[in-house]
Design a protein around this motif. Structure first.
Motif, PDB file in Angstrom:
ATOM      1  N   GLN A 128      52.816  42.313  42.598  1.00 42.36           N
ATOM      2  CA  GLN A 128      52.991  40.795  42.600  1.00 42.36           C
ATOM      3  C   GLN A 128      52.065  39.848  43.066  1.00 42.36           C
ATOM      4  N   PRO A 129      52.001  38.773  42.641  1.00 44.23           N
ATOM      5  CA  PRO A 129      50.832  37.876  43.240  1.00 44.23           C
ATOM      6  C   PRO A 129      50.841  37.592  44.663  1.00 44.23           C
ATOM      7  N   ASP A 133      36.741  35.652  50.409  1.00 41.54           N
ATOM      8  CA  ASP A 133      35.656  36.443  50.158  1.00 41.54           C
ATOM      9  C   ASP A 133      36.011  37.627  49.219  1.00 41.54           C
ATOM     10  N   LYS A 134      37.483  37.429  48.735  1.00 42.73           N
ATOM     11  CA  LYS A 134      38.052  38.689  47.856  1.00 42.73           C
ATOM     12  C   LYS A 134      37.661  38.318  46.583  1.00 42.73           C
ATOM     13  N   ILE A 135      37.275  37.067  46.368  1.00 40.35           N
ATOM     14  CA  ILE A 135      36.873  36.532  44.897  1.00 40.35           C
ATOM     15  C   ILE A 135      35.753  36.826  44.441  1.00 40.35           C
ATOM     16  N   ASN A 136      35.663  37.415  43.208  1.00 36.06           N
ATOM     17  CA  ASN A 136      34.186  37.774  42.729  1.00 36.06           C
ATOM     18  C   ASN A 136      33.765  36.464  41.660  1.00 36.06           C
ATOM     19  N   THR A 184      45.719  32.318  46.321  1.00 38.40           N
ATOM     20  CA  THR A 184      46.669  33.461  45.561  1.00 38.40           C
ATOM     21  C   THR A 184      45.967  34.102  44.444  1.00 38.40           C
ATOM     22  N   VAL A 185      46.183  35.100  44.152  1.00 37.47           N
ATOM     23  CA  VAL A 185      45.508  35.986  43.142  1.00 37.47           C
ATOM     24  C   VAL A 185      46.773  36.774  42.753  1.00 37.47           C
ATOM     25  N   ILE A 242      39.924  37.231  40.705  1.00 41.56           N
ATOM     26  CA  ILE A 242      39.872  35.848  40.217  1.00 41.56           C
ATOM     27  C   ILE A 242      41.040  34.988  40.676  1.00 41.56           C
ATOM     28  N   PRO A 243      40.559  33.793  40.986  1.00 42.78           N
ATOM     29  CA  PRO A 243      42.033  33.026  41.533  1.00 42.78           C
ATOM     30  C   PRO A 243      43.145  32.862  40.499  1.00 42.78           C
TER      31      PRO A 243
END
Lengths: 118, 517
Positions: free
Chosen positions: B106-107, B113-116, B207-208, B215-216
């Protein structure tokens, strides 16, 4: 004043007149000819129908916006080239512009677009 | 009309049986790869459980934004995981330290830093492209095909749906479509009004979605919102020129909540009814096109034909609008299909390539048939063929190679031409702009052929033609029955159809007091 708005109000008047008193008018001529417009506005007010009167007022504002501010001695120009025709008809007709009618007449194949586009 | 004669309860029972059959079929060992061996994936149509990527190097800005120590704020959430049945074997005990942590279901919150950034940039672009498909793509495509007195109304309907569904999606749609629920039929209510979705600059957290972990979540919500918008907007073509505007708004509100969102959950949420059984739908052949096509057909039956249908010609207002609209749809479809990779990667590139190939072949096939049958090549034929190809390649775009795309394009041209002509006459419904003929039939062709042409080298997944067909026809049935029920409910409060005089005068004038000069 946009022609679109005039045409919109004129078309609404045309629809109501046809429905309520079974009269048809020339919508296109209505927004081009001031004398014809005045006759139709007068006719609308005589019916004593609230919505029709409202549209007549609206059309008057669109057609004659600066009537009260015209300088004295100014003679309003009229472009009347044919007499206004307000005649009752037996069968109602749609408010349709001439180019629409022409377009329908130009169909090469009379069966094209019957029962489907493709 | 068929829908009027038959008892609706028969259809409801049929839908129930279909859904039960799908569940029962899932227990057979012939369907796809077992869940335990799924590879991490970023695509929602794959039943794989996505694992947040940590291999992507963070940009200097992201590295700078990485907090050394977070105090006085909410810590990053531990992703909720699905418990795996423990099998206490000695080997498992020995290997325990090397087992990867279970994937989130789940989200959840992550650091910046985890966002590409590459994926995010592409998804932002794709979102804009998919919105472009509806406004102004679909607006122009449909507006050009109706009569002059209904142009504004038809255009406005799509625009109004865009506004309406945006709000519905935020309020409830996203939550019940893309969060896990207590059953495979419907998602949860944790994200009602997008509660829990966050972006906190001070702590470098956001949150993702577990479906798109690079992505966000805000971008994922927006991307999926554009799909939720275009699906009901497609239905407009079926009831064009005769539905009351207020009834249309009420119908679309209920349809988005009770048809679109549940079907999206079934197909795209990993725990959903169909996704969990390995059904493949890369970009929405089932969720968008079969769903809209079935609903359109039922709408056409329920509202009845337009006055004069089959007797007088219904002149399209301006087919140049239609071609421009089709072109915008084509361009926007790259966001639709390649964007559904949810990443800026090679698979997105493949999806774009096969989309172009299938579309071109379908358009050429359509006009070839047209030439053979009518000795004419029409602009509308070219535009229709292209849209048919786009529809059919949609579910397959992330699974097939170029050869498969060419075959799907060819099939789409043939079947959708038949759908918009022969099948249309057979069904007898006034589906004004051939929503079922192109989107329904094209969606079915694409969904089934995805099972035939899926290339394991591209997705790493096997496909089952049987499961694809069951999912496609099951969705067709559910959408049709649910649409029927919703229309019945709406008709209790407001008349669905305008009266004969209003229809004669045109929707532009009678519904909106405007008209095209």
């Amino acid at each position: 004043m946009s022609n679109t708005e005039r045409m919109s109000v004129a078309a609404l008047i045309g629809v109501i007149l046809r429905r309520k008193i079974n009269r048809t008018i020339d919508v296109k001529w209505l927004i081009e000819n001031e004398a014809y417009a005045q006759e139709i506005i007068k006719l609308c007010r005589e019916q004593d129908l609230a919505d029709l009167t409202e549209y007549a007022d609206h059309l008057e504002k669109l057609m004659f916006p600066k009537e009260a501010f015209k300088p004295s001695g100014f003679a309003p120009t009229t472009f009347q080239t044919k007499p206004p025709t307000i005649q009752p008809i037996a069968k109602p007709i749609a408010v349709e512009l001439p180019d629409e009618i022409e377009a329908e007449e130009e169909i090469a194949n009379p069966n094209k677009y019957v029962g489907g586009l493709r | 009309m068929i829908a009027r004669k038959n008892n609706p309860w028969i259809w409801l029972v049929a839908v129930g049986l279909t859904l039960s059959a799908i569940n029962a079929f899932a227990d057979t060992p012939t369907v796809n790869t077992p869940a335990s061996s799924y590879k991490p994936s970023t695509h929602p149509s794959e039943p794989a459980i996505a694992v947040p990527s940590t291999s992507q190097p963070a940009t200097p800005d992201q590295q700078a934004a990485q907090p050394v120590e977070v105090t006085g704020t909410l810590p990053i959430e531990q992703p909720t995981v699905t418990p795996t049945p423990a099998v206490p074997t000695p080997a498992a005990v020995i290997a325990a330290p090397e087992v990867a942590p279970p994937a989130p279901t789940q989200p959840y919150a992550v650091g910046f830093d985890k966002i590409n950034s590459g994926d995010t940039a592409w998804m932002l672009s794709s979102t804009a492209l998919v919105l472009l498909m509806t406004i102004p793509g679909l607006v122009l495509f449909y507006a050009g095909m109706v009569r002059k007195k209904n142009v504004l109304s038809t255009a406005l309907q799509s625009f109004a749906i865009c506004c309406l569904v945006s709000v519905i999606w935020i309020l409830i749609g996203y939550s019940i479509a893309f969060t896990p629920g207590s059953t495979p039929y419907l998602g949860g209510f944790d994200r009602l009004m997008l509660s829990g979705l966050s972006y906190i600059k001070a702590t470098s957290q956001l949150t993702v979605s577990h479906i798109a972990p690079t992505i966000p979540e805000s971008v994922f919500v927006m991307f999926q919102m554009t799909f939720a918008i275009i699906t009901p907007a497609l239905i407009v073509g079926a009831f064009a020129e005769r539905m009351r505007f207020t009834a249309m708004l009420a119908f679309m509100t209920l349809w988005s909540i009770f048809v679109y969102a549940p079907v999206a959950h079934w197909v795209w949420e990993p725990s959903g009814l169909l996704a969990s059984q390995g059904v493949l739908d890369f970009a929405g052949g089932t969720v968008v096109h079969i769903n809209a096509g079935a609903a359109g057909l039922v709408c056409a039956y329920m509202l009845g034909p337009r006055t004069g249908y089959g007797k007088v010609p219904f002149m399209p207002y301006n087919l140049v609008y239609t071609l421009v609209g089709a072109s915008l749809l084509w361009v926007g479809w790259f966001g639709f299909n390649a964007g559904s990779a949810v990443a800026a990667d090679g698979r997105a590139g493949m999806a774009m390539l096969v989309t172009q190939a299938a579309t071109a072949v379908a358009a050429l096939t359509w006009i070839a048939i047209e030439w053979f049958v009518k000795s004419r090549i029409t602009m509308l034929g070219f535009a229709s063929g292209a849209v048919a190809g786009l529809v059919a390649i949609t579910p397959a775009s992330g699974f097939v190679n170029v050869g498969g795309a060419l075959a799907i394009g060819l099939a789409a041209g043939v079947f959708c031409y038949w759908g918009a002509t022969g099948l249309k006459r057979l069904l007898g419904a006034d589906d004004a702009l051939d929503v079922f003929g192109i989107h329904g039939v094209g969606g079915l062709v694409g969904a089934v052929l995805t099972g035939v042409f899926a290339d394991k080298a591209i997705s790493g997944l096997d496909a089952s033609v049987t499961m694809q067909a069951i999912a496609a026809f099951g969705t067709l049935l559910y959408s049709g029955v649910a649409t029927f029920v919703i229309l019945k409910i709406v008709s209790l409060f407001v008349s669905l159809r305008i009266d004969a005089e209003e229809e004669h005068d045109g929707l532009d004038l009678t519904q909106h007091a405007e008209r095209v000069m």
